[in-house]
Design an enzyme around this catalytic site. Structure first.
Site, mmCIF file in Angstrom:
data_model
loop_
_atom_site.group_PDB
_atom_site.id
_atom_site.type_symbol
_atom_site.label_atom_id
_atom_site.label_comp_id
_atom_site.label_asym_id
_atom_site.label_seq_id
_atom_site.Cartn_x
_atom_site.Cartn_y
_atom_site.Cartn_z
ATOM 1 C CG MET A 101 17.204 -25.020 -22.898
ATOM 2 S SD MET A 101 16.676 -26.571 -22.190
ATOM 3 C CE MET A 101 17.416 -26.441 -20.577
ATOM 4 C CG ASN A 118 8.250 -29.492 -24.716
ATOM 5 O OD1 ASN A 118 9.266 -29.275 -25.383
ATOM 6 N ND2 ASN A 118 8.289 -29.786 -23.427
ATOM 7 C CG HIS A 120 9.769 -33.427 -20.329
ATOM 8 N ND1 HIS A 120 10.533 -32.339 -19.964
ATOM 9 C CD2 HIS A 120 9.792 -34.285 -19.279
ATOM 10 C CE1 HIS A 120 10.997 -32.535 -18.741
ATOM 11 N NE2 HIS A 120 10.563 -33.708 -18.300
ATOM 12 C CG ASP A 152 -0.120 -26.156 -19.588
ATOM 13 O OD1 ASP A 152 1.110 -26.061 -19.332
ATOM 14 O OD2 ASP A 152 -0.891 -26.862 -18.913
ATOM 15 C CG ASP A 156 8.374 -29.879 -18.868
ATOM 16 O OD1 ASP A 156 8.429 -29.457 -20.027
ATOM 17 O OD2 ASP A 156 9.342 -29.878 -18.094
ATOM 18 C CD GLU A 185 13.798 -36.939 -26.379
ATOM 19 O OE1 GLU A 185 13.502 -36.513 -25.263
ATOM 20 O OE2 GLU A 185 14.721 -36.460 -27.052
HETATM 21 C C1 GRF Z 1 15.566 -33.683 -25.649
HETATM 22 O O1 GRF Z 1 15.958 -34.717 -24.810
HETATM 23 C C2 GRF Z 1 14.187 -33.193 -25.325
HETATM 24 O O2 GRF Z 1 13.377 -34.162 -24.782
HETATM 25 C C3 GRF Z 1 14.467 -32.134 -24.287
HETATM 26 O O3 GRF Z 1 15.673 -31.542 -24.679
HETATM 27 C C4 GRF Z 1 16.421 -32.445 -25.469
HETATM 28 C C5 GRF Z 1 16.717 -31.761 -26.765
HETATM 29 O O4 GRF Z 1 17.600 -32.489 -27.565
HETATM 30 N N1 GRF Z 1 13.337 -31.236 -24.173
HETATM 31 P P1 GRF Z 1 17.864 -32.071 -29.061
HETATM 32 O O5 GRF Z 1 18.298 -30.606 -29.048
HETATM 33 O O6 GRF Z 1 16.609 -32.271 -29.844
HETATM 34 O O7 GRF Z 1 18.989 -32.958 -29.508
#
Ligand code: GRF
Length: 199
Positions: A101, A118, A120, A152, A156, A185
């Site tokens: 974060m 990263n 996102h 970068d 994002d 993801e």
């Molecule tokens: C994910 O949705 C990712 O895309 C975003 O934050 C979330 C992290 O989830 N950047 P986790 O901690 O991997 O469960």
């Protein structure tokens, strides 16, 4: 030359996260299944209570807290330098942000050029920033997804590597959409890492 000489050693990954770490878990699972020739050597979090630290510790991965003096505070230059040193000392070759974060800047970016990824939860460049899934639902989007990109100095904004799409379904809440995105993801991130490290 012995028969093992062509076997590439596992690529050393460093993971930075602030939350649950389900994406790191997906990477760990891909490694454990033999699908990804990598090794997570260090997990760092700016949140001492983040479950990602517990996941790492349980798996025998070194897990450390980046002390930024509280949640949602700045990520000072000297802390970025310290993180870069910790990653380098651990032999990290590729850095994976997984729900981290804070904005990564110099000197981390210089020390790991094109080596920080990263994930996102949107189809960037749409909905950068916080709670992208909520932004998508509130905006009435009909499609969403996730993006793996190089990091970068922007939020994002780095070059996009790959994306996976999901539909936004009538009646979706921010939570149901995020769950659907996260399923994607967990496949996309390990696959992109695999592509990048070439195994
Ligand atoms: C994910 O949705 C990712 O895309 C975003 O934050 C979330 C992290 O989830 N950047 P986790 O901690 O991997 O469960």
């Amino acid at each position: 030359m012995n028969s093992n000489s062509n076997i590439k050693p596992p690529t050393k990954l460093g993971v930075l996260g602030s939350g649950s770490g389900s994406n790191m878990q997906a990477i760990m699972d891909a490694i454990d299944s033999g699908d990804l020739n990598a090794e997570i050597v260090l997990t760092l979090s700016d949140n001492p209570d983040a479950y990602i630290l517990e996941r790492a510790t349980k798996a025998g991965i070194t897990a450390q807290v980046i002390d930024c003096g509280g949640f949602r505070t700045k990520f000072p230059d000297e802390k970025q330098a310290l993180v870069a040193r910790q990653l380098k000392d651990a032999g990290v070759e590729l850095v994976c942000l997984a729900g981290f974060m804070r904005l990564v800047k110099q000197p981390l970016l210089d020390i790991f050029p094109q080596k920080i990824l990263n994930i996102h939860p949107s189809l960037l460049p749409e909905y950068p920033g916080l709670m992208a899934w909520k932004q998508a639902v509130e905006d009435g989007a009909t499609e969403s997804g996730c993006t793996v990109h190089y990091v970068d100095a922007g939020m994002d904004t780095g070059p996009i590597i790959r994306q996976a799409k999901v539909p936004v379904i009538l009646g979706d809440t921010a939570q149901t959409l995020h769950t659907r995105i996260q399923e994607q993801e967990h496949t996309l991130y390990p696959n992109v890492i695999k592509e990048i490290i070439g195994c």
